[in-house]
Design a protein around this motif. Structure first.
Motif, mmCIF file in Angstrom:
data_model
loop_
_atom_site.group_PDB
_atom_site.id
_atom_site.type_symbol
_atom_site.label_atom_id
_atom_site.label_comp_id
_atom_site.label_asym_id
_atom_site.label_seq_id
_atom_site.Cartn_x
_atom_site.Cartn_y
_atom_site.Cartn_z
ATOM 1 N N ASP A 36 0.632 -1.506 0.080
ATOM 2 C CA ASP A 36 0.146 0.238 0.020
ATOM 3 C C ASP A 36 0.673 1.429 0.046
ATOM 4 N N ALA A 37 2.508 1.387 1.245
ATOM 5 C CA ALA A 37 3.297 1.640 0.147
ATOM 6 C C ALA A 37 3.381 2.342 -0.816
ATOM 7 N N GLY A 38 3.491 1.284 -2.017
ATOM 8 C CA GLY A 38 3.437 1.680 -3.004
ATOM 9 C C GLY A 38 5.238 0.996 -3.615
ATOM 10 N N LEU A 39 5.431 -0.105 -2.647
ATOM 11 C CA LEU A 39 6.316 -1.006 -2.427
ATOM 12 C C LEU A 39 5.973 -1.613 -3.862
ATOM 13 N N ALA A 44 8.704 -4.887 -1.570
ATOM 14 C CA ALA A 44 8.436 -5.412 0.198
ATOM 15 C C ALA A 44 9.171 -6.550 0.624
ATOM 16 N N PHE A 45 9.226 -7.931 -0.199
ATOM 17 C CA PHE A 45 10.094 -9.035 0.543
ATOM 18 C C PHE A 45 11.318 -8.132 0.671
ATOM 19 N N HIS A 96 5.498 7.912 1.397
ATOM 20 C CA HIS A 96 5.128 6.893 0.772
ATOM 21 C C HIS A 96 6.893 7.429 0.004
ATOM 22 N N GLY A 97 7.683 7.025 1.031
ATOM 23 C CA GLY A 97 8.783 6.647 1.492
ATOM 24 C C GLY A 97 9.519 6.757 0.002
ATOM 25 N N LEU A 101 14.633 4.272 2.551
ATOM 26 C CA LEU A 101 15.159 4.365 3.244
ATOM 27 C C LEU A 101 13.833 3.587 4.270
ATOM 28 N N TRP A 102 13.371 2.711 3.415
ATOM 29 C CA TRP A 102 12.721 0.987 4.079
ATOM 30 C C TRP A 102 13.227 0.296 4.197
ATOM 31 N N ALA A 103 14.160 0.577 3.523
ATOM 32 C CA ALA A 103 16.168 -1.008 3.624
ATOM 33 C C ALA A 103 16.261 -0.320 4.764
ATOM 34 N N VAL A 104 16.572 0.718 5.256
ATOM 35 C CA VAL A 104 17.651 1.489 6.908
ATOM 36 C C VAL A 104 16.584 0.660 7.789
#
Length: 418
Positions: A36-39, A44-45, A96-97, A101-104
């Protein structure tokens, strides 16, 4: 049981239930949240894989923190770090970063879990010993498993229902509040009883010693080596299968917004794991060698994944999910008993931590790969590929069996104890 021991057990059960409840609030919707965040599925995985990478990177260093600064300090630090990073996850979803940033933040969430995962159990054993406890720990851990299972059921269902009633971000904010509440309970009730922090050994020397023992009694001991080399394959597929189940079941259900269905699936799996754990002793009595049980359950879990990959019926998929959960849960106690009987008591915690690290390595590589398969060919195809990867663990289990160690039949004989 003395009043002091009773207080220790009560605190342990509350902390176990509290951390499990807080964590499980997002388990049923985490993949949906990321999408939903756009990934993409791959991203996502991959984010999940970075979370696993964080656990791998910080597993040993945070263990040194628990030994040098105390189990209570490590637990409190873990809850605060996990609460802060969960809030950052919510902020990335709201904004929706970008993926980096999701990885960090995913790596930092892994850091939070490593601070309190082993510290809680170590605190329990030390504290009970200091109170004069002479009973077995099995009963305490059994009660904790039940408490954690109930908390997971409540959290998984509640998180899904909450997301459907509001939005996918609210369960993450509730998780932050729950973790801070657990931290307050730990600050009030948790004391380092029967344990004196080791502040004399430099952190770098302590990490080197842990790694040396991990290699000597882990990969350096042949029966353990083969068991550990099978772990990344089984664990990596397990991570993916659980988290991919959320969007896959919604796809089969036909309503992408039925978040309660995803939460219900996680709750069903939690119940299946509780029952599977109760079935483990029966499974062990059916076979002479533990490796026989491990091979059978590995193949059985792969067969369930094949069924999940081929079915188009929601009800059948739920049934196969239950089978997969039961088989995996029944195997885990057998595997842990086998592994513990292979390890000297003095190096037990270190090697078990290294075993956890090996399993997490599988999550780093397998999850993004299967996520990419899902992007290209669909979730069904990714489960079929996952089943093939899991079967690749069987030769390693057979190699461990070929060593004919007495631990395979339940006779404790470990290196260093002879």
């Amino acid at each position: 049981m003395t009043p002091a021991a009773r207080r220790v057990v009560r605190t342990f059960l509350v902390l176990t239930a509290g951390t499990t409840l807080a964590s499980s609030l997002i388990w049923g919707i985490n993949t949906l949240f990321l999408l939903d965040a756009g990934l993409t599925n791959l991203e996502a995985f991959a984010a999940n894989a970075f979370f696993t990478l964080g656990m791998v990177l910080f597993e040993v260093p945070t263990g040194v923190v628990a030994d040098a600064r105390g189990r209570r300090a490590s637990f409190l630090l873990g809850t605060v770090v996990l609460a802060a990073t969960t809030f950052l996850y919510w902020a990335l979803w709201a904004a929706h970063g970008p993926f980096w940033l999701w990885a960090v933040v995913s790596v930092l969430i892994g850091l939070g879990f490593t601070f309190f995962s082993g510290a809680t159990e170590a605190w329990l054993v030390d504290a009970l010993t200091s109170t004069g406890w002479t009973g077995g720990l099995e009963a305490v851990f059994g009660r904790a498993q039940v408490a954690g299972g109930v908390a997971m059921l409540v959290g998984a269902v509640g998180g899904g229902v909450l997301a459907q009633a509001t939005n996918l971000g609210v369960p993450f904010l509730v998780r932050v509040a729950a973790l801070l509440a657990v931290a307050a309970v730990a600050a009030a009730w948790m004391r380092d009883l029967g344990f004196t922090p080791d502040r004399d050994t430099p952190a770098r020397a302590a990490v080197r010693a842990l790694l040396r023992d991990s290699l000597r009694y882990g990969l350096g001991h042949r029966p353990v080596r083969w068991l550990m080399l099978a772990a990344p394959l089984v664990s990596g597929v397990g991570f993916y299968a659980f988290y991919a189940m959320q969007p896959y079941l919604l796809e089969l259900w036909g309503d992408a917004d039925a978040y309660a269905v995803a939460g219900l699936a996680a709750a069903i799996l939690a119940a299946a794991q509780m029952v599977g754990g109760l079935l483990a002793p029966r499974l062990r009595r059916l076979v002479r060698r533990r490796t026989t049980a491990l091979v059978a359950t590995t193949v059985g879990a792969a067969a369930a994944l094949v069924g999940l990959g081929l079915t188009h019926a929601f009800a059948l998929a739920l049934g196969l999910l239950v089978v997969w959960g039961l088989v995996g849960a029944a195997a885990e106690p057998v595997r842990r008993a086998y592994l513990n009987d292979l390890i000297p008591s003095r190096q037990r915690a270190t090697v078990l931590s290294f075993d956890s690290l090996m399993g997490n390595l599988g999550g780093i590589g397998v999850q993004p790969a299967l996520g990419r398969v899902a992007d290209l060919r669909g979730y069904g195809a990714s489960y079929l590929v996952g089943a093939a990867i899991q079967v690749c663990a069987v030769p390693f289990l057979l190699l461990s069996r070929r060593e004919r160690h007495p631990a395979d039949t339940g006779v404790t004989e470990v290196p260093g104890d002879r």
